[in-house]
Design an enzyme around this catalytic site. Structure first.
Site, PDB file in Angstrom:
ATOM      1  N   THR A   1      15.071  -5.084 -13.591  1.00  0.00           N
ATOM      2  CA  THR A   1      13.894  -5.395 -14.396  1.00  0.00           C
ATOM      3  C   THR A   1      13.692  -6.902 -14.529  1.00  0.00           C
ATOM      4  OG1 THR A   1      15.298  -4.908 -16.310  1.00  0.00           O
ATOM      5  CG2 THR A   1      13.693  -3.248 -15.686  1.00  0.00           C
TER       6      THR A   1
ATOM      7  N   TYR B   1       9.805   5.473 -21.306  1.00  0.00           N
ATOM      8  CA  TYR B   1       8.591   6.103 -21.833  1.00  0.00           C
ATOM      9  C   TYR B   1       8.710   7.624 -21.956  1.00  0.00           C
ATOM     10  CZ  TYR B   1       3.836   7.304 -22.995  1.00  0.00           C
ATOM     11  OH  TYR B   1       2.748   7.805 -23.651  1.00  0.00           O
TER      12      TYR B   1
ATOM     13  N   TYR C   1      22.088   2.202 -16.047  1.00  0.00           N
ATOM     14  CA  TYR C   1      21.628   1.078 -16.866  1.00  0.00           C
ATOM     15  C   TYR C   1      21.116   1.628 -18.195  1.00  0.00           C
ATOM     16  CZ  TYR C   1      19.008  -3.267 -17.927  1.00  0.00           C
ATOM     17  OH  TYR C   1      18.516  -4.413 -18.500  1.00  0.00           O
TER      18      TYR C   1
ATOM     19  N   ARG D   1      14.412  -1.188 -24.226  1.00  0.00           N
ATOM     20  CA  ARG D   1      13.277  -1.143 -23.300  1.00  0.00           C
ATOM     21  C   ARG D   1      12.974   0.266 -22.795  1.00  0.00           C
ATOM     22  NH1 ARG D   1      12.385  -6.401 -19.365  1.00  0.00           N
ATOM     23  NH2 ARG D   1      11.499  -7.708 -21.001  1.00  0.00           N
TER      24      ARG D   1
ATOM     25  N   LYS E   1      25.770  -0.458 -16.816  1.00  0.00           N
ATOM     26  CA  LYS E   1      25.310  -1.740 -17.337  1.00  0.00           C
ATOM     27  C   LYS E   1      24.880  -1.460 -18.762  1.00  0.00           C
ATOM     28  CE  LYS E   1      21.849  -5.398 -17.024  1.00  0.00           C
ATOM     29  NZ  LYS E   1      20.604  -5.881 -16.354  1.00  0.00           N
TER      30      LYS E   1
ATOM     31  N   ILE F   1      26.140  -8.179 -15.785  1.00  0.00           N
ATOM     32  CA  ILE F   1      24.940  -8.342 -14.972  1.00  0.00           C
ATOM     33  C   ILE F   1      24.028  -9.253 -15.771  1.00  0.00           C
ATOM     34  CG2 ILE F   1      22.969  -7.192 -13.913  1.00  0.00           C
ATOM     35  CD1 ILE F   1      24.741  -4.800 -13.362  1.00  0.00           C
TER      36      ILE F   1
END
Length: 290
Positions: free
Chosen positions: A43, A106, A132, A137, A160, A202
């Site tokens: 991202t 979402y 991840y 987010r 992550k 990361i």
């Protein structure tokens, strides 16, 4: 399998398109500066606004430079399982060492939905997968219990973790053992994450401070805590600045100060404001990067 400072690469743009030369030069610089791995199309690389063709091309461009030198963990996540499978298949075919697959955003799937999403990708593509987990987010938090189920799937090798919950890595270590690869996704708490059972980060900040970030992790691995903590403290203003506005606008501006990229981002992202630019410039000077 993966450890140390792994850079979540920005994607340079020029005139609205991927700047292929700047990107490959940037990957080469990351390797020369000592980064222990790279992530194209995460991202931070603005994967949500890359077309599928651009996404695949960026992964290929990265591999042309980095393959055989440092691990390449290709971002292949999507809120569509079929799309994530297609991107992961491409990463496998292109020669990536692993895939970084973000939790579906979402859609807000249940824990069972999350499990089945990753299970389906793992069944479809024989490539190591790093999950991840970034609730801020994606609006879903993958529980330790779900990770315990996922870890039984051979291809799912790590996480992550961008929860900013420093109890999580220790809870994961107790539940999953020490072979599951735990990578931090939060620069500011990366050393604390290491102390709780992590093996690397990361990183966003390593886009502009790759040598310092790599040296910090190497010092930790050697048990040289004085050096590790000194670099940790030195980098803190940079970490703050990189997230003073929504990433990756601040880090792309920081990279522009080094001549590595234009500060351009794609809508709905916008370039860093004047206030953010001032904060980034001040941090870069304080850390000694400019």
């Amino acid at each position: 399998m993966f450890k140390g400072s792994i850079t979540a690469l920005i994607t340079p743009f020029r005139n609205g398109s991927v700047d292929e030369k700047a990107y490959q030069d940037f990957v080469a610089w990351q390797i020369a500066e000592g980064s222990h791995g790279v992530v194209p199309c995460g991202t931070t690389g603005e994967s949500p606004t890359l077309s599928h063709e651009e996404h695949k091309r960026v992964v290929e461009l990265c591999l042309e430079v980095a393959k055989g030198k440092v691990p390449v963990i290709a971002g292949t996540g999507s809120n569509s399982t079929d799309e994530a499978i297609a991107l992961t298949r491409h990463a496998k075919q292109a020669g990536a060492d692993a895939a970084l697959v973000v939790a579906p955003y979402y859609n807000k799937p249940t824990q069972e939905g999350l499990f089945r999403h990753y299970e389906a990708i793992a069944k479809a593509v024989d490539l190591p997968i790093i999950v991840y987990n970034i609730p801020g987010r994606s609006v879903v938090n993958i529980t330790v219990e779900t990770f315990a189920r996922l870890a039984k799937i051979p291809q799912i090798v790590g996480v992550k973790d961008a929860t900013a919950d420093l109890a999580r890595p220790l809870q994961m270590r107790v539940a999953l053992g020490d072979t599951f690869c735990q990578l931090s996704g939060e620069d500011a708490t990366a050393t604390a994450f290491l102390a709780q059972g992590g093996v690397g980060c990361i990183s966003v900040s390593s886009n502009v401070a790759p040598k310092l970030c790599a040296q910090m992790h190497e010092a930790w691995q050697k048990g040289d805590l004085a050096t590790c903590f000194a670099i940790r403290d030195r980098l803190m203003p940079l970490h703050d600045a990189m997230f003073c506005e929504t990433s990756p606008a601040p880090v792309k501006y920081a990279a522009s100060l080094l001549g590595k990229s234009l500060p351009d981002v794609r809508l709905p992202m916008v370039e860093a404001t004047e206030a953010a630019r001032a904060k980034v410039s001040a941090a870069m000077k304080q850390v000694g990067l400019i």
